[in-house]
Write an enzyme that holds these catalytic residues in place. Structure first.
Site, PDB file in Angstrom:
ATOM      1  CG  ASN A   1       0.380  -5.686   1.664  1.00 14.82           C
ATOM      2  OD1 ASN A   1      -0.302  -5.044   0.865  1.00 14.82           O
ATOM      3  ND2 ASN A   1       0.331  -7.012   1.697  1.00 14.82           N
ATOM      4  CE  LYS A   2      -6.043  -5.416   4.176  1.00 16.14           C
ATOM      5  NZ  LYS A   2      -6.761  -4.302   4.872  1.00 16.14           N
TER       6      LYS A   2
ATOM      7  CG  ASP B   1      -2.104  -0.918   0.918  1.00 17.91           C
ATOM      8  OD1 ASP B   1      -1.948  -2.133   1.107  1.00 17.91           O
ATOM      9  OD2 ASP B   1      -3.144  -0.431   0.433  1.00 17.91           O
TER      10      ASP B   1
HETATM   11  O1  MRU Z   1      -7.692  -2.949   2.724  1.00 20.91           O
HETATM   12  P1  MRU Z   1      -7.406  -3.326   1.306  1.00 20.91           P
HETATM   13  O2  MRU Z   1      -8.180  -4.492   0.819  1.00 20.91           O
HETATM   14  O3  MRU Z   1      -7.489  -2.136   0.380  1.00 20.91           O
HETATM   15  O4  MRU Z   1      -5.877  -3.773   1.320  1.00 20.91           O
HETATM   16  C1  MRU Z   1      -5.263  -4.143   0.124  1.00 20.91           C
HETATM   17  C2  MRU Z   1      -3.875  -4.602   0.306  1.00 20.91           C
HETATM   18  O5  MRU Z   1      -3.314  -4.595   1.370  1.00 20.91           O
HETATM   19  C3  MRU Z   1      -3.141  -4.993  -0.961  1.00 20.91           C
HETATM   20  O6  MRU Z   1      -2.201  -5.986  -0.694  1.00 20.91           O
HETATM   21  C4  MRU Z   1      -2.413  -3.757  -1.513  1.00 20.91           C
HETATM   22  O7  MRU Z   1      -3.270  -2.666  -1.619  1.00 20.91           O
HETATM   23  C5  MRU Z   1      -1.803  -4.032  -2.828  1.00 20.91           C
HETATM   24  S1  MRU Z   1      -2.980  -4.170  -4.112  1.00 20.91           S
HETATM   25  C6  MRU Z   1      -2.145  -4.412  -5.557  1.00 20.91           C
END
Ligand code: MRU
Length: 350
Positions: free
Chosen positions: A252-253, A242
């Site tokens: 990231n998540k 992110d």
């Molecule tokens: O909360 P989200 O679903 O928006 O989180 C998404 C992620 O963490 C993805 O791994 C990240 O945005 C990369 S998407 C190519």
């Protein structure tokens, strides 16, 4: 996606259509955004999610704002104010992914160049730029795929987390782009998908994408990752991002950091796949990345059903930070940065 190709989003008849990811895999329904506020709400409520996809949505959100300005007959000063209002609201919709602010700034630059033109001309130029951002994202993901596929052994077992696929981007995906490119190269790979609590982007969205593309995949709960690694069932981990700080620290998540620690312990390569637009060169380290906190009900309820006692205290950070030292390489459209550090990352921009 193969069997039933579902675009993440598209612009048609003055409206941004978003595949409403809250309802996947049960329903494939598009949400129409005809105002910038609709785009803000869709990002906040996660009808659209994934760093590149929310960036592209914000770009089209600015187009929606220009269209509203035309309908309301705004004069030049009013259009400027309204677009300013739209960009502020879009940037604030979610705080962690840098792609949001990156895309809005690109749209603002176009507006600055054409602001003295007729409203229709402003609208056309903004729409053109949003379409370019969208297209570039797909092309970048294909390059990320090409660059990343080289790192994948012919019969690799790959663990991924959350959804960094076609539906998190303009199309094709980042982490899933690497996986798709490896499959297109004829590699006989297998993917383990972490379900990704609390919103289950892994089981609802990544499993949906891989299943529809006939890519061999197994769904696991998040807490099973260590067991799989201890049994030599995982050859590598590939995730998206992110926001990547200048030193390579990666947001990231939530749960990504746990996987990186586990991978490190088991001496398994840990890769981050992301476009340059996800790198925030202004931020020195992960300590300065704002982590979004989401509502307690995401943890206490699922599908409207309580899964925890009422009133329990909840902590729900949507992302975590993986320090650069735990990352084997960052895969971008401009190349692969092994053992990421500031100097190497800066070179991507030169
Ligand atoms: O909360 P989200 O679903 O928006 O989180 C998404 C992620 O963490 C993805 O791994 C990240 O945005 C990369 S998407 C190519």
């Amino acid at each position: 996606m193969n069997k039933k190709s579902l675009p993440t989003l598209y612009w048609e008849d003055n409206c941004l259509y978003l595949l409403d990811q809250r309802y996947l895999p049960k329903k494939t329904e598009y949400r129409c955004c005809s105002s910038y506020q609709d785009a803000v709400d869709s990002i906040r409520e996660m009808s659209v999610r994934g760093a590149p996809a929310i960036g592209i949505t914000a770009a089209y959100g600015m187009v929606a704002a220009a269209s509203e300005a035309i309908v309301n007959n705004y004069n030049s000063a009013e259009i400027k104010n309204f677009l300013q209002q739209a960009s502020e609201a879009l940037i604030k919709a979610r705080p962690t992914a840098v792609n949001l602010v990156w895309a809005v700034r690109r749209m603002e630059k176009v507006f600055d160049r054409v602001q003295d033109n007729q409203p229709e001309e402003i609208f056309n130029k903004l729409l053109q730029e949003a379409k370019i951002i969208h297209e570039e994202d797909i092309n970048n993901n294909r390059m990320i795929g090409t660059n990343g596929a080289e790192l994948i052994p012919p019969k690799a077992s790959i663990l991924t987390h959350c959804n960094a696929g076609a539906l998190a981007t303009g199309g094709y995906g980042t982490a899933l782009g690497v996986i798709r490119a490896a499959v297109e190269d004829g590699k006989d790979i297998h993917v383990f998908i972490g379900e990704t609590r609390p919103l289950l982007q892994g089981s609802r969205i990544t499993a949906f994408e891989l299943y529809h593309d006939d890519i061999s995949a197994t769904l696991i709960t998040d807490s099973m990752a260590g067991y799989l690694m201890s049994r030599n069932m995982v050859d590598m981990v590939v995730v998206g991002a992110d926001r990547i700080a200048a030193n390579g620290d990666t947001a990231n998540k939530i749960g990504t950091y746990t996987l990186a620690v586990l991978a490190n312990h088991h001496e398994i390569p840990f890769y981050v796949a992301a476009p340059i637009s996800t790198i925030d060169i202004e931020i020195d380290s992960g300590d300065n990345i704002k982590i979004e906190k989401r509502s307690a009900t995401e943890v206490t309820h699922f599908g409207g059903i309580a899964t925890a006692p009422e009133g329990i205290t909840v902590f729900n950070p949507a992302f975590d930070i993986t320090p650069a030292r735990l990352i084997t390489a960052i895969i971008t459209e401009r190349g692969v940065v092994c053992k990421p550090e500031r100097e190497k990352i800066e070179k991507l921009f030169s």
